[in-house]
Design a protein around this motif. Structure first.
Motif, PDB file in Angstrom:
ATOM      1  N   ALA A 297       0.851  -1.190   0.000  1.00 13.83           N
ATOM      2  CA  ALA A 297       0.000   0.000   0.000  1.00 13.83           C
ATOM      3  C   ALA A 297       0.884   1.236   0.000  1.00 13.83           C
ATOM      4  CB  ALA A 297      -0.925  -0.006   1.216  1.00 13.83           C
ATOM      5  N   GLY A 298       0.276   2.404  -0.166  1.00 14.27           N
ATOM      6  CA  GLY A 298       1.073   3.623  -0.213  1.00 14.27           C
ATOM      7  C   GLY A 298       0.241   4.858   0.022  1.00 14.27           C
ATOM      8  N   CYS A 299       0.951   5.981   0.172  1.00 13.81           N
ATOM      9  CA  CYS A 299       0.282   7.264   0.386  1.00 13.81           C
ATOM     10  C   CYS A 299       1.266   8.383   0.035  1.00 13.81           C
ATOM     11  CB  CYS A 299      -0.183   7.395   1.836  1.00 13.81           C
ATOM     12  SG  CYS A 299       1.113   7.111   3.050  1.00 13.81           S
ATOM     13  N   THR A 300       0.751   9.583  -0.067  1.00 10.10           N
ATOM     14  CA  THR A 300       1.612  10.729  -0.358  1.00 10.10           C
ATOM     15  C   THR A 300       1.455  11.767   0.754  1.00 10.10           C
ATOM     16  OG1 THR A 300       1.380  10.331  -2.728  1.00 10.10           O
ATOM     17  CG2 THR A 300       2.150  12.512  -2.064  1.00 10.10           C
ATOM     18  N   LEU A 301       2.589  12.266   1.263  1.00  6.81           N
ATOM     19  CA  LEU A 301       2.557  13.221   2.369  1.00  6.81           C
ATOM     20  C   LEU A 301       3.180  14.544   1.930  1.00  6.81           C
ATOM     21  CD1 LEU A 301       2.241  10.416   3.839  1.00  6.81           C
ATOM     22  CD2 LEU A 301       3.408  11.461   5.773  1.00  6.81           C
ATOM     23  N   ASP A 302       2.510  15.635   2.240  1.00 11.17           N
ATOM     24  CA  ASP A 302       3.043  16.951   1.873  1.00 11.17           C
ATOM     25  C   ASP A 302       3.913  17.483   3.001  1.00 11.17           C
ATOM     26  OD1 ASP A 302       2.014  17.307  -0.724  1.00 11.17           O
ATOM     27  OD2 ASP A 302       0.027  17.670   0.118  1.00 11.17           O
ATOM     28  N   MET A 303       5.089  16.935   3.137  1.00 11.50           N
ATOM     29  CA  MET A 303       6.020  17.388   4.178  1.00 11.50           C
ATOM     30  C   MET A 303       7.426  16.970   3.775  1.00 11.50           C
ATOM     31  SD  MET A 303       4.822  14.696   7.171  1.00 11.50           S
ATOM     32  CE  MET A 303       3.053  14.967   7.190  1.00 11.50           C
ATOM     33  N   SER A 304       8.391  17.270   4.618  1.00  9.53           N
ATOM     34  CA  SER A 304       9.769  16.888   4.303  1.00  9.53           C
ATOM     35  C   SER A 304       9.955  15.393   4.537  1.00  9.53           C
ATOM     36  CB  SER A 304      10.741  17.672   5.186  1.00  9.53           C
ATOM     37  OG  SER A 304      10.667  17.181   6.511  1.00  9.53           O
ATOM     38  N   VAL A 305      11.053  14.839   4.005  1.00 11.60           N
ATOM     39  CA  VAL A 305      11.331  13.416   4.186  1.00 11.60           C
ATOM     40  C   VAL A 305      11.440  13.059   5.663  1.00 11.60           C
ATOM     41  CG1 VAL A 305      13.060  11.602   3.824  1.00 11.60           C
ATOM     42  CG2 VAL A 305      12.434  13.102   1.926  1.00 11.60           C
ATOM     43  N   SER A 306      12.146  13.887   6.443  1.00 14.01           N
ATOM     44  CA  SER A 306      12.333  13.526   7.850  1.00 14.01           C
ATOM     45  C   SER A 306      11.024  13.635   8.634  1.00 14.01           C
ATOM     46  CB  SER A 306      13.439  14.374   8.492  1.00 14.01           C
ATOM     47  OG  SER A 306      13.031  15.719   8.545  1.00 14.01           O
ATOM     48  N   GLU A 307      10.204  14.627   8.294  1.00 12.50           N
ATOM     49  CA  GLU A 307       8.884  14.724   8.949  1.00 12.50           C
ATOM     50  C   GLU A 307       8.008  13.526   8.578  1.00 12.50           C
ATOM     51  OE1 GLU A 307       8.280  19.621   9.158  1.00 12.50           O
ATOM     52  OE2 GLU A 307       7.782  18.502   7.333  1.00 12.50           O
ATOM     53  N   ALA A 308       8.042  13.186   7.291  1.00 11.80           N
ATOM     54  CA  ALA A 308       7.237  12.045   6.829  1.00 11.80           C
ATOM     55  C   ALA A 308       7.699  10.756   7.502  1.00 11.80           C
ATOM     56  CB  ALA A 308       7.333  11.912   5.307  1.00 11.80           C
ATOM     57  N   ALA A 309       9.016  10.587   7.612  1.00 12.69           N
ATOM     58  CA  ALA A 309       9.552   9.384   8.254  1.00 12.69           C
ATOM     59  C   ALA A 309       9.058   9.282   9.692  1.00 12.69           C
ATOM     60  CB  ALA A 309      11.079   9.394   8.206  1.00 12.69           C
ATOM     61  N   ASP A 310       9.087  10.408  10.404  1.00 11.89           N
ATOM     62  CA  ASP A 310       8.615  10.397  11.792  1.00 11.89           C
ATOM     63  C   ASP A 310       7.138  10.011  11.870  1.00 11.89           C
ATOM     64  OD1 ASP A 310      11.071  11.056  12.768  1.00 11.89           O
ATOM     65  OD2 ASP A 310      10.662  13.217  12.950  1.00 11.89           O
ATOM     66  N   ALA A 311       6.342  10.604  10.984  1.00 10.37           N
ATOM     67  CA  ALA A 311       4.895  10.343  11.000  1.00 10.37           C
ATOM     68  C   ALA A 311       4.593   8.879  10.690  1.00 10.37           C
ATOM     69  CB  ALA A 311       4.195  11.256   9.998  1.00 10.37           C
ATOM     70  N   ILE A 312       5.279   8.346   9.680  1.00  9.77           N
ATOM     71  CA  ILE A 312       5.041   6.952   9.269  1.00  9.77           C
ATOM     72  C   ILE A 312       5.499   5.985  10.363  1.00  9.77           C
ATOM     73  CG2 ILE A 312       5.769   5.169   7.619  1.00  9.77           C
ATOM     74  CD1 ILE A 312       3.817   6.985   6.307  1.00  9.77           C
ATOM     75  N   LYS A 313       6.670   6.265  10.911  1.00 18.52           N
ATOM     76  CA  LYS A 313       7.193   5.402  11.977  1.00 18.52           C
ATOM     77  C   LYS A 313       6.217   5.336  13.151  1.00 18.52           C
ATOM     78  CE  LYS A 313      11.396   5.836  13.518  1.00 18.52           C
ATOM     79  NZ  LYS A 313      12.606   6.588  13.914  1.00 18.52           N
ATOM     80  N   LYS A 314       5.725   6.507  13.534  1.00 13.17           N
ATOM     81  CA  LYS A 314       4.796   6.589  14.667  1.00 13.17           C
ATOM     82  C   LYS A 314       3.556   5.719  14.402  1.00 13.17           C
ATOM     83  CE  LYS A 314       2.381  10.081  17.284  1.00 13.17           C
ATOM     84  NZ  LYS A 314       1.773  11.397  17.130  1.00 13.17           N
ATOM     85  N   GLU A 315       3.046   5.805  13.182  1.00 13.33           N
ATOM     86  CA  GLU A 315       1.827   5.051  12.840  1.00 13.33           C
ATOM     87  C   GLU A 315       2.105   3.551  12.781  1.00 13.33           C
ATOM     88  OE1 GLU A 315      -1.743   5.304  13.066  1.00 13.33           O
ATOM     89  OE2 GLU A 315      -0.902   7.290  12.635  1.00 13.33           O
ATOM     90  N   ILE A 316       3.282   3.175  12.268  1.00 12.39           N
ATOM     91  CA  ILE A 316       3.633   1.750  12.199  1.00 12.39           C
ATOM     92  C   ILE A 316       3.785   1.175  13.604  1.00 12.39           C
ATOM     93  CG2 ILE A 316       5.450   0.114  11.528  1.00 12.39           C
ATOM     94  CD1 ILE A 316       5.906   1.773   9.003  1.00 12.39           C
ATOM     95  N   ILE A 317       4.474   1.938  14.468  1.00 11.85           N
ATOM     96  CA  ILE A 317       4.655   1.476  15.854  1.00 11.85           C
ATOM     97  C   ILE A 317       3.293   1.274  16.510  1.00 11.85           C
ATOM     98  CG2 ILE A 317       5.451   2.186  18.150  1.00 11.85           C
ATOM     99  CD1 ILE A 317       7.839   3.577  16.686  1.00 11.85           C
ATOM    100  N   SER A 318       2.427   2.240  16.331  1.00  9.23           N
ATOM    101  CA  SER A 318       1.105   2.151  16.941  1.00  9.23           C
ATOM    102  C   SER A 318       0.330   0.960  16.371  1.00  9.23           C
ATOM    103  CB  SER A 318       0.373   3.485  16.735  1.00  9.23           C
ATOM    104  OG  SER A 318      -0.953   3.289  16.367  1.00  9.23           O
ATOM    105  N   TYR A 319       0.490   0.712  15.066  1.00  6.92           N
ATOM    106  CA  TYR A 319      -0.193  -0.438  14.447  1.00  6.92           C
ATOM    107  C   TYR A 319       0.340  -1.756  15.017  1.00  6.92           C
ATOM    108  CZ  TYR A 319      -1.617  -3.919  11.034  1.00  6.92           C
ATOM    109  OH  TYR A 319      -2.134  -5.046  10.454  1.00  6.92           O
ATOM    110  N   LEU A 320       1.676  -1.852  15.130  1.00  7.17           N
ATOM    111  CA  LEU A 320       2.274  -3.113  15.592  1.00  7.17           C
ATOM    112  C   LEU A 320       2.004  -3.365  17.072  1.00  7.17           C
ATOM    113  CD1 LEU A 320       5.700  -3.054  13.691  1.00  7.17           C
ATOM    114  CD2 LEU A 320       3.826  -4.675  13.358  1.00  7.17           C
ATOM    115  N   GLU A 321       1.713  -2.289  17.813  1.00  6.89           N
ATOM    116  CA  GLU A 321       1.436  -2.463  19.247  1.00  6.89           C
ATOM    117  C   GLU A 321       0.016  -2.944  19.506  1.00  6.89           C
ATOM    118  OE1 GLU A 321       2.522   1.270  20.935  1.00  6.89           O
ATOM    119  OE2 GLU A 321       4.612   0.677  21.239  1.00  6.89           O
ATOM    120  N   LYS A 322      -0.819  -2.848  18.486  1.00  2.19           N
ATOM    121  CA  LYS A 322      -2.230  -3.255  18.626  1.00  2.19           C
ATOM    122  C   LYS A 322      -2.343  -4.723  19.025  1.00  2.19           C
ATOM    123  CE  LYS A 322      -4.295  -2.308  14.849  1.00  2.19           C
ATOM    124  NZ  LYS A 322      -5.161  -1.969  13.709  1.00  2.19           N
TER     125      LYS A 322
END
Lengths: 322, 322
Positions: A297-322
């Protein structure tokens, strides 16, 4: 399966025609080109006028194929008896050739992609087939065509590329049965394998080394993230396309369940995600307005690479903790 | 082919036995372990006493396999009716178990490696088979054994690993026919693919990124060389084994005909070489007292990595200029 014609009837129509113009989808891959090349060669062997009409050059990595009758000239056949789109069942997938397609006396369509509806006069669309090349193989048998080495090599290329060389879940016993029959013609599967899988461009290898060097493992080893930006591309004279397979290498890391790969595109970041076994990445992508399948799957984020990385990481961690 | 017994006769012998001890070669790979596991499971299904005797733990990357009846205890069967070595036809390939093997009332051997001579009471060695698993498949059919999903998965693993997942030149139409039959049992080829090819250790990925970062393209893009030394291993907590597949990645670079990979081992350098299509690397290896096959050869040089790299590069350039 969406079909208003049997393969037997489709074979009869093709056998009765004198001129056939064949349409693969835009940016043809191994299955599109292989299926078209096999059909074209079989029709040529029957002394018919047959061409494959493209709207771009054959991609370099497929130039080893039987592309003798590929053309970008719509006038190659003035009034085709049959126009047939192959591995393609939507007009938007051959935009610059739709008018020519519609000029055929009879319009046909053979595909294995699930599609929204009917197309042309006669259509045979079977989403259960691993590759359109498998359908063309059966069609040629119905036509009574001799499967020579050249035809076999084209069909094998289609099957190999669309099944990840027999690895994907779409591979069935029939896929292997057909591969066996194709090999019996004496075709050289090793040269196809070398051409498809042992010819990785130098800039791609260099780029992937850099992408792997920058990867970050997180969520206790269950997830990985990396990225490519314009400076990395410049360093190795690569283009964004050269990063296509990096996401698979990331997913293939032992213990990794979810892999994310970020591509800097202007002011936005394009995110690709893969899940290995249990996880679903579409559930993560939708949180960012994206989508896709469970495992890709995929998505597009209107932000910098480092901001996007932080956002994606946070969501993945939260998903895996479920 | 070296054989003093038909598969039918071998099947009868196994069917008549009450206890069978099975011997794969040391450091068993997917074909050795898969062939043994399939045979063992089939014998167990017939209520026979059957074990696979190893002299080491099952390698981690094969731990997904059906290894329930693997043991390192030679006393698992005190006086076996049959001792059978599988995917192995030389005593030196099971040094610590040779005595036990020779204690069998009947000694058998099934293999697909070309071997120097006869072995045991009954031997069936067919170098034309892509994998020993293909021979075991035919043997089980002769035994009238039911190929269940577990047996199919073991045989599929053997075939996949020994054919580079149907890519190598040893793959034949029969290989695909057998794969089709195995898949018809309902076995899950995707989970095997994931286990074998989508679980690369993190340290291996990190090491390979470094190896690719240090590679040097030469001879006008027709050759590539890289190396691994102890400091690179330390940087990513890897062991020398983690560099095994780097030579394939190097060979797979577009335009490269000859790839060389150097491993620092103490005061010496172990050199692996690969040729892609036309070249022969054994001719280069012999210049340094080494040898091998046309497409894969090697040698050992008593010098530093940089000296060895210079010497090998010089020889490759001279070879390619011929």
């Amino acid at each position: 399966m969406i079909s208003n014609v049997s393969l037997e009837k489709a074979a009869n129509l093709l056998s009765s025609a004198e001129s056939v113009l064949i349409f693969p989808h835009i940016n043809p891959d191994g299955d599109a080109l292989g299926s078209c090349a096999a059909l074209c060669r079989a029709l040529r062997n029957e002394n018919k006028e047959a061409w494959i009409l493209l709207e771009e050059d054959v991609p370099g990595y497929l130039s080893f194929m039987d592309i003798e009758f590929c053309t970008q000239n719509p006038g190659c056949i003035m009034e085709p008896d049959i126009c047939i789109c192959v591995d393609c069942s939507e007009e938007r997938r051959f935009p610059d050739r739709a008018e020519k397609y519609n000029s055929g006396r009879t319009k046909m369509c053979i595909d294995h992609h699930a599609t929204s509806g009917s197309f042309g006069d006669y259509y045979y669309i079977d989403g259960a087939e691993a590759a359109t090349a498998q359908i063309i193989y059966k069609l040629l048998l119905e036509m009574g065509a001799r499967i020579d080495r050249s035809i076999a090599a084209s069909l094998y290329t289609g099957i190999s590329t669309d099944t990840g060389n027999f690895q994907y879940s779409n591979t069935t016993p029939e896929t292997h049965m057909i591969a066996a029959e194709l090999m019996r013609t004496g075709m050289d599967h090793v040269s196809i394998t070398v051409a498809l899988y042992q010819n990785v461009s130098l800039r791609k290898v260099r780029l992937e080394a850099r992408i792997l060097d920058r990867m970050e493992i997180f969520a206790g080893g269950r997830a990985v993230i990396s990225y490519v930006d314009s400076s990395m591309l410049q360093e190795v004279s690569a283009v964004m396309e050269d990063s296509e397979s990096a996401i698979d290498t990331l997913r293939n890391i032992e213990g990794v369940e979810i892999a994310a790969f970020l591509k800097e595109k202007g002011d936005a970041v394009k995110v690709s995600m893969r899940a290995k076994s249990a996880g679903r990445v579409d559930e993560i992508a939708v949180k960012f307005g994206g989508g896709g399948h469970a495992k890709a799957a995929g998505c597009t984020l209107d932000m910098s690479v480092s901001e996007a990385a932080d956002a994606i990481k946070k969501e993945i961690i939260s998903y895996l903790e479920k």
